[in-house]
Each structure stands twice: as C-alpha cells, then as structure tokens.
Design a protein around this motif. Structure first.
Motif, short mmCIF file in Angstrom:
data_model
loop_
_atom_site.label_atom_id
_atom_site.label_comp_id
_atom_site.label_asym_id
_atom_site.label_seq_id
_atom_site.Cartn_x
_atom_site.Cartn_y
_atom_site.Cartn_z
N VAL A 277 15.67 2.89 10.57
CA VAL A 277 14.43 3.50 10.68
C VAL A 277 14.66 4.68 11.73
N ALA A 278 15.57 4.33 12.65
CA ALA A 278 15.72 5.24 13.72
C ALA A 278 16.31 6.48 13.12
N GLY A 279 17.55 6.51 12.12
CA GLY A 279 18.07 7.76 11.52
C GLY A 279 17.16 8.31 10.54
N THR A 280 16.28 7.49 9.68
CA THR A 280 15.51 8.12 8.70
C THR A 280 14.31 9.03 9.33
N SER A 281 13.84 8.40 10.40
CA SER A 281 12.43 8.89 10.84
C SER A 281 13.04 10.25 11.72
N LYS A 282 14.28 10.38 12.26
CA LYS A 282 14.74 11.57 12.92
C LYS A 282 15.08 12.59 11.66
N LEU A 311 8.10 8.75 11.38
CA LEU A 311 8.09 7.48 11.38
C LEU A 311 6.98 6.69 10.68
N ILE A 312 5.63 7.37 10.67
CA ILE A 312 4.62 6.82 10.14
C ILE A 312 4.90 7.06 8.50
N ILE A 313 5.44 8.30 8.12
CA ILE A 313 5.49 8.61 6.59
C ILE A 313 6.64 7.57 6.15
N VAL A 314 7.76 7.39 6.86
CA VAL A 314 8.82 6.60 6.46
C VAL A 314 8.33 5.24 6.17
N ALA A 315 7.39 4.63 7.17
CA ALA A 315 6.90 3.30 7.14
C ALA A 315 5.99 2.91 6.03
N VAL A 316 5.20 4.06 5.58
CA VAL A 316 4.37 4.25 4.50
C VAL A 316 5.11 3.93 3.26
N MET A 317 6.40 5.01 3.05
CA MET A 317 7.04 4.70 1.93
C MET A 317 7.82 3.45 1.87
N THR A 318 8.28 3.07 3.03
CA THR A 318 8.92 1.66 3.06
C THR A 318 7.97 0.56 2.43
N GLY A 319 6.75 0.52 3.05
CA GLY A 319 5.73 -0.53 2.53
C GLY A 319 5.56 -0.40 1.26
N SER A 320 5.39 0.55 0.77
CA SER A 320 4.78 1.14 -0.91
C SER A 320 5.94 0.49 -1.76
#
Length: 414
Positions: A277-282, A311-320
């Motif tokens: 999460v740290a690497g992908t959001s950065k 971070l939010i967009i990565v969270a949305v993608m992962t959650g989807s």
C-alpha cells in the motif's frame, strides 16, 4: 534505515512462507530446494540493481522513474501502470491467504475468512493514511515479530528432520524444478517496492544500501531454512498439506502449533499489505505528477508527504478486485499469477533500464542488471499465458499515448 529494511522485508517475505514450500514440494519433490536456492541467488543482482538506482535517483516513481530516464515517458508510464494495476490484483489474494489460516484456527467458514481478509486490507490502508513513517514503525514491529516466530518454527521442527526424506530427490524429473521456480517467483516479488520509498530515507546513499543488504540476508536465510526444514521434517507429506507452516509448528508445539501459525499468517499478510500500500500509493501520486494519471492524484508525490488522494484510488481498486473475487468466486491463484506476471514484466524492463543508465557510471550496477535480466527473461517465459496481462496493459497504454513516438521507444526497449 531499520524501518526501511522492515518495509523491504515485509514486501518480499510475503505469504509465500504460508503455502509455497508445500506447493513447490508437490511439483518437484526435494529438488524444489534448488528452485528456492536459485531464486535467492537471483535476488542478489535484482536487489543490487534497484538499490544502486534508488541511491542515485531517489524518487517516489521508483522503477518508472529509471525507465523514463532510459526509454522515455511513454514506456515509463507503461511500467508504472504494471505496478499500479498489478498490486491491487495481488493484495486481495494476500489477504485471503492469511485469513484462511485464521479462519481454520477459529473454526470459521468462508464468511469469517472474508471478514478477516477485509479487516487486514482496511488496517493496511489506515496505517498508511498517517504517513510512511508511521507505516514504517508498524512494519518494524511486524517484521521483527515475524522473523522471531519463523525462526521458532525452524528450531522446533529441526529435531524431526530426516536425511532420508531427500530421496528420491527429483521424483518428477529435473524439468519440474523450472515449474517450481516459476511458482515460487511469487515469494520473491517486492524487490522494487523500496524504490518508491527511496526519497523517504534520511540518508538515501547510505541507508538504502544497508537496508538492501539487511533485507537480502534476512529474506534469503529465512526462505532457505524454511524450505529445507519443510522438506527434511515433513518428507512426502510436505506436498500434501495446505498449511505446511502449521504442520511444522505442530511437530514441536503440538496443538498450539496451528494457533502460532495463524498468528504468523496474520503478521505476514499485514506486513506485506502494509508495504505494498505504501509503495503503490506513492507510485500513483508520481504517475499523476508525470502525467500518466489525472493531475488530481499528484499531491503526496513529494518526499515526506502523505498521498491521500492516490491512497484512496488504490483502496478503491483493491476493494473492487476483492469484492469481485468474492462475488464471482474467482480463483485466488489467478489473481496471484496475474499480479506476478505484471511485476515480472516490470523487472525485465527495469533491469534493461539499469543497464542503459549505469553502463558508464557503475560497473557493479551494470553487471547486476545484466545478470538479473537474463534470469528474469527465462522466468518470465515460464509464467505462460499470464504474460497477456502486462502485454495487454502495455498495448492499451501505447495506443492511447500515441503509436508513433511510443513505437520508437518500444523498439529501444526491444
């Protein structure tokens, strides 16, 4: 530096320790130990290449930054998108692997496993919402505890090791070692993660090298010890159990073993998710900064900043992806191999960029990149049709970005 090393170890020392020793043993028997050894050896030039590049060019864009310097913006965007899409594909699989151990101990069903997985994903994103330094402190605690428990698993199982369990050494032929190596590559994904966090080190030139060496020693030692003791202690049953780590701990700790294994599973899963999460959001913020994503997601790419929007967009993608995998009962192995194919493609182009950038300034870096490239091409071929994932992403992006200039830059990479 200790926090950086912990994030590095957490990114690489993932859920492979939970299931892959057994799956590799099933494919190649005791000869799977050669596959483990080969991938540890591969990790040295690969990690060295990324460490040299991260030291010279600390930037949250990571590998995509190096590719941009070597081959231009469009190919750089492709590499960034491979990680940007590959990580959300893999993180739900990570969570489900760890949750299955926990559900087994609590005697829960599929519903509880899904709830546990969702909780681990949520915690990973929440810890990163407060910045990578808090995330690094969490990772340091997770990694230290994990290493201690894995060493415990090895120690309690060693008295049950039998040399006779090495025979027959290659029951499925030597070609099976290659198949096992392709599968085990999942356990070694993550060497690129620290490049996205390179700008966060207090002293990149000094600390990245130290963190890399420390991570190589810890990861290589733990993987080889676990693989060896799994084969020597469990014998033929090593390839027949879905939870080899629990089986090892049960040998020495009795009924307490599976409980400890579940705790390790939670630590491994949480640590890996936290680091990715740290690497992908950065990375997402850096892609937006460089025009490969909408500019809206660019805040946070700079050193020390928290990339909340990305971070939010990565969270949305992962959650989807997580929701789709549950709703449509998708095969978790498909997610794993799809994610691995994207990361492997990233490694191949990243190593190629390393050769081009470092050829006049760093002999060690150039040799490392060239060595890694040869080994990576062989492993990439072994992933089979899953290579369609990175190829499809690359084709789609290059068509959008423009055929002319992109084609010329793609020819440079080729």
């Amino acid at each position: 530096m200790p926090q950086g090393m912990a994030l590095y170890v957490g990114a690489v020392l993932g859920t492979g320790v939970l299931t892959l020793p057994a799956l590799a043993a099933e494919l190649a028997g005791p000869a799977s130990l050669l596959a483990w050894l080969g991938l540890v050896v591969l990790s040295v030039p690969l990690a060295t290449t990324f460490a040299v590049l991260a030291t010279r060019f600390p930037d949250s864009g990571g590998v995509s930054t190096y590719v941009r310097r070597a081959f231009g913006k469009r190919i750089s965007a492709v590499v960034g998108w491979w990680f940007f899409i590959g990580a959300p594909l893999g993180m739900p699989a990570l969570a489900l692997f760890g949750a299955s151990y926990l559900a087994e101990v609590t005697h829960g069903g599929q519903g509880e496993a899904v709830a546990y997985a969702a909780a681990m994903l949520t915690l990973g994103f929440a810890s990163n919402a407060f910045g990578v330094r808090l995330s690094g402190k969490v990772q340091l605690l997770l990694t230290g505890t994990l290493a201690l428990l894995l060493v415990t698993a090895v120690v309690v199982a060693v008295p049950h090791a039998r040399e006779g369990n090495l025979e027959p050494f290659a029951p499925h032929g030597w070609a099976a070692v290659g198949s096992a190596a392709a599968l085990l590559m999942w356990s070694f994904n993550g060497w690129e993660t620290v490049t996205h966090l390179s700008g966060e080190f207090a002293n990149p030139k000094r600390d990245i090298k130290r963190a890399t060496v420390g991570a190589l020693v810890v990861i290589g030692s733990l993987y080889l010890l676990l693989a060896a003791v799994t084969t020597l202690a469990l014998g033929e049953s090593a390839g027949k159990t879905a939870t080899p780590l629990a089986a090892l701990l049960e040998l020495g700790l009795g009924s307490t073993g599976p409980v400890v294994a579940a705790f390790i599973a939670v630590l491994v899963t949480s640590g890996t998710i936290n680091a990715y999460v740290a690497g992908t959001s950065k990375l997402a913020a850096a892609l937006a900064r460089d025009g490969a994503l909408p500019r809206y997601f660019a805040p946070g790419a700079e050193t020390g900043a928290v990339p909340l929007r990305s971070l939010i967009i990565v969270a949305v993608m992962t959650g989807s992806v997580f929701s789709a995998s549950i709703l449509f009962d998708l095969d978790v192995q498909t997610l794993v191999l799809s994610s691995t194919a994207c990361i492997m493609a990233l490694y191949v182009v990243g190593a190629s960029a390393g050769i081009r950038i470092l050829r006049y300034t760093s002999r060690a870096g150039t040799v490392s990149a060239a060595t890694a490239l040869v080994l990576l091409v062989v492993l990439s071929v072994l992933t089979g049709w899953y290579l369609l994932w990175p190829l499809g992403i690359a084709a789609a992006w290059l068509l959008v970005a423009g055929r002319g200039a992109a084609g010329g830059q793609l020819a440079q990479v080729t």
